[in-house]
Design a protein around this motif. Sequence first.
Motif, PDB file in Angstrom:
ATOM      1  N   UNK A  60       0.806  -1.218   0.000  1.00  0.00           N
ATOM      2  CA  UNK A  60       0.000   0.000   0.000  1.00  0.00           C
ATOM      3  C   UNK A  60       0.836   1.263   0.000  1.00  0.00           C
ATOM      4  N   UNK A  61       2.014   1.174   0.558  1.00  0.00           N
ATOM      5  CA  UNK A  61       2.748   2.417   0.803  1.00  0.00           C
ATOM      6  C   UNK A  61       4.095   2.526   0.092  1.00  0.00           C
ATOM      7  N   UNK A  62       4.455   1.491  -0.650  1.00  0.00           N
ATOM      8  CA  UNK A  62       5.729   1.547  -1.373  1.00  0.00           C
ATOM      9  C   UNK A  62       5.515   1.162  -2.829  1.00  0.00           C
ATOM     10  N   UNK A  63       6.339   1.737  -3.689  1.00  0.00           N
ATOM     11  CA  UNK A  63       6.231   1.453  -5.110  1.00  0.00           C
ATOM     12  C   UNK A  63       6.998   0.174  -5.420  1.00  0.00           C
ATOM     13  N   UNK A 157      13.038   0.840   0.463  1.00  0.00           N
ATOM     14  CA  UNK A 157      11.694   1.234   0.900  1.00  0.00           C
ATOM     15  C   UNK A 157      11.507   2.750   0.889  1.00  0.00           C
ATOM     16  N   UNK A 158      12.413   3.448   1.539  1.00  0.00           N
ATOM     17  CA  UNK A 158      12.259   4.903   1.652  1.00  0.00           C
ATOM     18  C   UNK A 158      12.264   5.556   0.269  1.00  0.00           C
ATOM     19  N   UNK A 161       8.787   5.067  -1.460  1.00  0.00           N
ATOM     20  CA  UNK A 161       7.564   5.253  -0.671  1.00  0.00           C
ATOM     21  C   UNK A 161       6.537   6.116  -1.427  1.00  0.00           C
ATOM     22  N   UNK A 162       5.284   5.857  -1.141  1.00  0.00           N
ATOM     23  CA  UNK A 162       4.187   6.602  -1.769  1.00  0.00           C
ATOM     24  C   UNK A 162       3.413   7.370  -0.711  1.00  0.00           C
TER      25      UNK A 162
ATOM     26  N   UNK B 100       0.390   3.519   8.333  1.00  0.00           N
ATOM     27  CA  UNK B 100       1.616   2.756   8.122  1.00  0.00           C
ATOM     28  C   UNK B 100       2.652   3.038   9.199  1.00  0.00           C
ATOM     29  N   UNK B 103       9.687   4.327   9.215  1.00  0.00           N
ATOM     30  CA  UNK B 103      10.925   3.553   9.155  1.00  0.00           C
ATOM     31  C   UNK B 103      11.950   4.140  10.117  1.00  0.00           C
ATOM     32  N   UNK B 106      15.136   6.454   9.047  1.00  0.00           N
ATOM     33  CA  UNK B 106      14.820   7.269   7.867  1.00  0.00           C
ATOM     34  C   UNK B 106      13.688   8.237   8.167  1.00  0.00           C
ATOM     35  N   UNK B 198       4.183  10.133  -7.219  1.00  0.00           N
ATOM     36  CA  UNK B 198       4.524   9.502  -5.941  1.00  0.00           C
ATOM     37  C   UNK B 198       3.301   9.259  -5.063  1.00  0.00           C
ATOM     38  N   UNK B 199       2.143   9.356  -5.667  1.00  0.00           N
ATOM     39  CA  UNK B 199       0.924   9.233  -4.876  1.00  0.00           C
ATOM     40  C   UNK B 199       0.139   7.993  -5.278  1.00  0.00           C
ATOM     41  N   UNK B 200      -0.249   7.208  -4.259  1.00  0.00           N
ATOM     42  CA  UNK B 200      -1.076   6.031  -4.524  1.00  0.00           C
ATOM     43  C   UNK B 200      -2.535   6.481  -4.494  1.00  0.00           C
ATOM     44  N   UNK B 203      -5.620   4.467  -3.209  1.00  0.00           N
ATOM     45  CA  UNK B 203      -5.853   4.237  -1.787  1.00  0.00           C
ATOM     46  C   UNK B 203      -6.662   5.366  -1.142  1.00  0.00           C
TER      47      UNK B 203
END
Lengths: 163, 225
Positions: A60-63, A157-158, A161-162, B100, B103, B106, B198-200, B203
């Motif tokens: 859901x949150x990463x490309x 991941x970073x 990220x989306x 979510x 991290x 990061x 960069x946007x899903x 969702x």
Amino acid sequence: MKTKVLLIFMCGIFSLSSISCQTGRIVSSKTEDLSIGLTMYPSDLSVTAVQNAIESSLSNYYRLKFNVTSFQEFDTIMNGVNTNAEQYVKGFLKEHKLDYLVYVQNRRNLDLWLMVWNQQGYVENIIVPYSKRLETQLIDISVNAFISIIENMDNRLYANKLY
Amino acid sequence: MIQNKYIVQLCMVFMLAYISGCSQVNVRTQSAMGNFYQNINKKEFYSKATYKMTMLESSPIVSISLFRVPQIVEAGIQLSKVNQILFVKLTEKKLLNIERHLIFGKEYLYDTEKGKLFILFDLPALYLMKDHLDIYLDILALNTEKKFTRHLRKKIVFNWKPLKDNVDTGFNYGQFGTEEQLIETKTIQKIVSEEYKNTAIKRFNPDYAEFINSVFPQKELIQTE
């Protein structure tokens, strides 16, 4: 007579454990950029819950497309790791075409361990002291530890990220 | 006598199984410790922020007004006597529909000397935001006295509204020009197009997704990429 009963009993235990090893694998059909193997101890920990939590966190949150495969052959894996960790993990990841092997152990009254091996046989881990109050949070703690370790290992991941 | 012999054998089998199980656990715990915590690049983390804010340990909510885009906001949350942060979960249900974990290294770090938890928010472009952004943070921390945990819930509100005046805060964004002027500006188009990639969107809440798609000037271009 008693010897026979004892033999049958032991054979039963071995066959049951071997059946559970064979049926323990759950394979997702997704195409993946990141392929992860997950094994947990004790077996009453909800592997599926952690597997789903990791999958949903990432997808859901990463490309990134990825796949989490759970292995219930915990003892076989850990025996291999205890004998020659680097060699065994490299071979295991290659055989199952995985990027990472994740191992979660809940040592009740002591701590929660989360260890991650990469294809080079390098391992990172996080240890959390155990308390009963943490039991409801174990999945969140595992996911947090998992994404933090994976990110630390390959920075994917970073960067992917989306919002 | 023979019966006792079998009982002894049975006991031995179980004892061996038990001992082998225990020894396996012991070996496991002796596995090499990674240097995970040492590997974190703190300098890189602290250098990212373009806007800094502080939140007191006792404050449940803080409201921030931002004018420029895009922003990386560093929130320093005062948290004393913390040994380890077990997780930081970010939730935003109104617009972005995010839930979510952040991290470690990061997106969040805990500074034991300052007694502060630092969180980095890489915020989306203002121009995509229909309303102010209400971010909830669930923080689970392990106290210095081990086995005691603290669960904190904080709310951070980010206000911005170039598309229309922000009624809640009374801020007037008139100085940035009209909505049409903003969208026509090439620099802003570039930022927005970057943000869009960069946007899903899938969702997001359907109404909000529809809104973004309607205001986005280059959506067809991006979608064909």
